[in-house]
Design an enzyme around this catalytic site. Structure first.
Site, PDB file in Angstrom:
ATOM      1  N   ASP A  84       8.766  13.464  13.654  1.00  0.00           N
ATOM      2  CA  ASP A  84       8.613  13.496  12.191  1.00  0.00           C
ATOM      3  C   ASP A  84       7.137  13.582  11.799  1.00  0.00           C
ATOM      4  O   ASP A  84       6.694  12.901  10.883  1.00  0.00           O
ATOM      5  CB  ASP A  84       9.282  12.252  11.583  1.00  0.00           C
ATOM      6  CG  ASP A  84       9.470  12.360  10.077  1.00  0.00           C
ATOM      7  OD1 ASP A  84       9.600  13.497   9.567  1.00  0.00           O
ATOM      8  OD2 ASP A  84       9.472  11.319   9.397  1.00  0.00           O
ATOM      9  N   LYS A 125       4.450  -2.991   8.411  1.00  0.00           N
ATOM     10  CA  LYS A 125       5.583  -2.165   7.986  1.00  0.00           C
ATOM     11  C   LYS A 125       6.853  -2.981   8.086  1.00  0.00           C
ATOM     12  O   LYS A 125       7.218  -3.440   9.168  1.00  0.00           O
ATOM     13  CB  LYS A 125       5.712  -0.914   8.858  1.00  0.00           C
ATOM     14  CG  LYS A 125       4.519  -0.004   8.719  1.00  0.00           C
ATOM     15  CD  LYS A 125       4.768   1.373   9.282  1.00  0.00           C
ATOM     16  CE  LYS A 125       3.533   2.230   9.001  1.00  0.00           C
ATOM     17  NZ  LYS A 125       3.730   3.639   9.198  1.00  0.00           N
ATOM     18  N   ILE A 129       0.815  -1.222   0.000  1.00  0.00           N
ATOM     19  CA  ILE A 129       0.000   0.000   0.000  1.00  0.00           C
ATOM     20  C   ILE A 129       0.844   1.265   0.000  1.00  0.00           C
ATOM     21  O   ILE A 129       0.313   2.361  -0.123  1.00  0.00           O
ATOM     22  CB  ILE A 129      -0.992   0.056   1.194  1.00  0.00           C
ATOM     23  CG1 ILE A 129      -0.295  -0.268   2.518  1.00  0.00           C
ATOM     24  CG2 ILE A 129      -2.179  -0.840   0.954  1.00  0.00           C
ATOM     25  CD1 ILE A 129      -1.203  -0.125   3.734  1.00  0.00           C
ATOM     26  N   GLY A 130       2.147   1.128   0.104  1.00  0.00           N
ATOM     27  CA  GLY A 130       2.944   2.350   0.044  1.00  0.00           C
ATOM     28  C   GLY A 130       4.360   2.139   0.518  1.00  0.00           C
ATOM     29  O   GLY A 130       4.773   1.019   0.840  1.00  0.00           O
ATOM     30  N   THR A 145       8.719   5.798   5.629  1.00  0.00           N
ATOM     31  CA  THR A 145      10.060   6.319   5.861  1.00  0.00           C
ATOM     32  C   THR A 145      11.074   5.186   5.966  1.00  0.00           C
ATOM     33  O   THR A 145      12.215   5.323   5.554  1.00  0.00           O
ATOM     34  CB  THR A 145      10.069   7.138   7.173  1.00  0.00           C
ATOM     35  OG1 THR A 145       9.033   8.119   7.097  1.00  0.00           O
ATOM     36  CG2 THR A 145      11.388   7.844   7.392  1.00  0.00           C
ATOM     37  N   GLY A 160      10.549   1.700   5.075  1.00  0.00           N
ATOM     38  CA  GLY A 160      10.424   0.519   4.222  1.00  0.00           C
ATOM     39  C   GLY A 160       9.030   0.372   3.653  1.00  0.00           C
ATOM     40  O   GLY A 160       8.192   1.257   3.790  1.00  0.00           O
ATOM     41  N   VAL A 161       8.823  -0.770   3.011  1.00  0.00           N
ATOM     42  CA  VAL A 161       7.540  -1.016   2.345  1.00  0.00           C
ATOM     43  C   VAL A 161       6.438  -1.254   3.378  1.00  0.00           C
ATOM     44  O   VAL A 161       6.669  -1.863   4.422  1.00  0.00           O
ATOM     45  CB  VAL A 161       7.652  -2.252   1.417  1.00  0.00           C
ATOM     46  CG1 VAL A 161       6.352  -2.471   0.644  1.00  0.00           C
ATOM     47  CG2 VAL A 161       8.801  -2.076   0.442  1.00  0.00           C
ATOM     48  N   VAL A 162       5.249  -0.765   3.067  1.00  0.00           N
ATOM     49  CA  VAL A 162       4.084  -0.995   3.927  1.00  0.00           C
ATOM     50  C   VAL A 162       3.080  -1.846   3.161  1.00  0.00           C
ATOM     51  O   VAL A 162       2.750  -1.547   2.008  1.00  0.00           O
ATOM     52  CB  VAL A 162       3.408   0.334   4.340  1.00  0.00           C
ATOM     53  CG1 VAL A 162       2.307   0.068   5.366  1.00  0.00           C
ATOM     54  CG2 VAL A 162       4.438   1.312   4.908  1.00  0.00           C
TER      55      VAL A 162
END
EC number: 2.7.11.22
Length: 303
Positions: free
Chosen positions: A128, A33, A10-11, A14, A16-18
């Site tokens: 962040d 995540k 899904i995206g 910051t 890694g891949v989610v």
């Protein structure tokens, strides 16, 4: 990991891949995540695992729940509750010429402050905050994602995809290289997000650290030791900075009323100890006409 099945990517966060995933036995939909760390060879530092495991204790209706921390072949997976929309996508979806309903702006800001106050009380910073890690559902609830991850893994300069991590929401003490900073950094970020909720545009959209600082200085004035004690001795402060006067905040955020602008100005005070705290912000007159009993945290606050 065998308890979960990946549904789709899904995206890219910051770290890694989610993935969207599902718990095999309960059917619960989750966000998975995958944490990629700089030093891939050494595996995940035990300090990071310890830090991140503590975050499972953060249980609040305005903070995205960390459900599980799993290791698979020296990769770390963080399992979070799933929400399908983030604030950036939502703001981008509002048609040109239209803006968020002012009461929804107020409700979202109050909920963000509730989540921040809850974490700050527990000595957890975000560091962040940005619209991409504020997640929303279809019932008017907003939740903060990735709280505490910066302490566990650091804030990288670049995402693992080499995309530069945004500086737009970063507090001036961080940009000026202050070795010690605390909870006010999250309040600054929230202030810049507040302005963006009202206008749909980032308040300070710099493309480098110096451009970011100069955009802040042009709007709020170049800080000196008079307004911010010892700012001139911060590592990245230069006496050669142009001396802007500032004072143009209200012209940049036209959709906020007098109370809204007053609160925003207090969230964007240069001197961190003088900046309004999340708790103080929640009692600001801007929120007087917000029905707090309808908010998700009302049950735990006894409102």
């Amino acid at each position: 990991m065998e308890d979960y099945v990946k549904i789709e990517k899904i995206g890219e966060g910051t770290y890694g891949v989610v993935y969207k995933g599902r718990h095999k036995s309960t059917g619960q939909v989750v966000a998975m995540k995958k944490i990629r760390l700089e030093s891939e060879e050494e595996g995940v530092p035990s300090t990071a695992v310890r830090e991140v495991s503590l975050l499972q204790e953060l249980k609040h209706p305005n903070v995205v729940r960390l459900l599980d921390v799993l290791m698979q072949e020296s990769r770390l997976y963080l399992i979070f509750e799933f929400l399908s929309m983030d604030l950036k996508k939502y703001l981008d979806s509002i048609p040109s010429g239209q803006y968020m309903d002012p009461m929804l702006v107020k409700s979202y800001l109050y909920q963000i402050l509730e989540g921040i106050y809850f974490c700050h009380r527990r000595r957890v910073l975000h560091r962040d905050l940005k619209p991409q890690n504020l997640l929303i559902d279809n019932k008017g609830v907003i939740k903060l994602a990735d709280f505490g991850l910066a302490r566990a893994f650091g804030v990288p300069v670049r995402v693992y995809t080499h995309e530069v991590v945004t500086l737009w929401y970063r507090a001036p003490e961080v940009l000026l290289g202050s070795p010690r900073y605390s909870t006010p950094v999250d309040v600054w970020s929230t202030g810049t997000i507040f302005a963006e909720l009202a206008t749909k545009k980032p308040l300070f959209h710099g493309d480098s650290e110096i451009d970011q600082l100069f955009r802040i200085f042009r709007t709020l004035g170049t800080p000196n030791n008079d307004v911010w004690p010892d700012v001139e001795s911060l590592p990245d402060y230069k006496n050669t900075f142009p001396k802007w006067k500032g004072g143009s905040l209200s012209s940049m955020v036209k959709n906020l009323d007098k109370n809204g602008l007053d609160l925003l100005a207090k969230m964007l005070i240069y001197n961190p100890p003088k900046r309004i705290s999340a708790r103080e912000a929640m009692t600001h007159p801007y929120f007087d006409d917000l029905d707090k009993s309808t908010l998700p945290a009302a049950c735990i606050n006894g409102v």
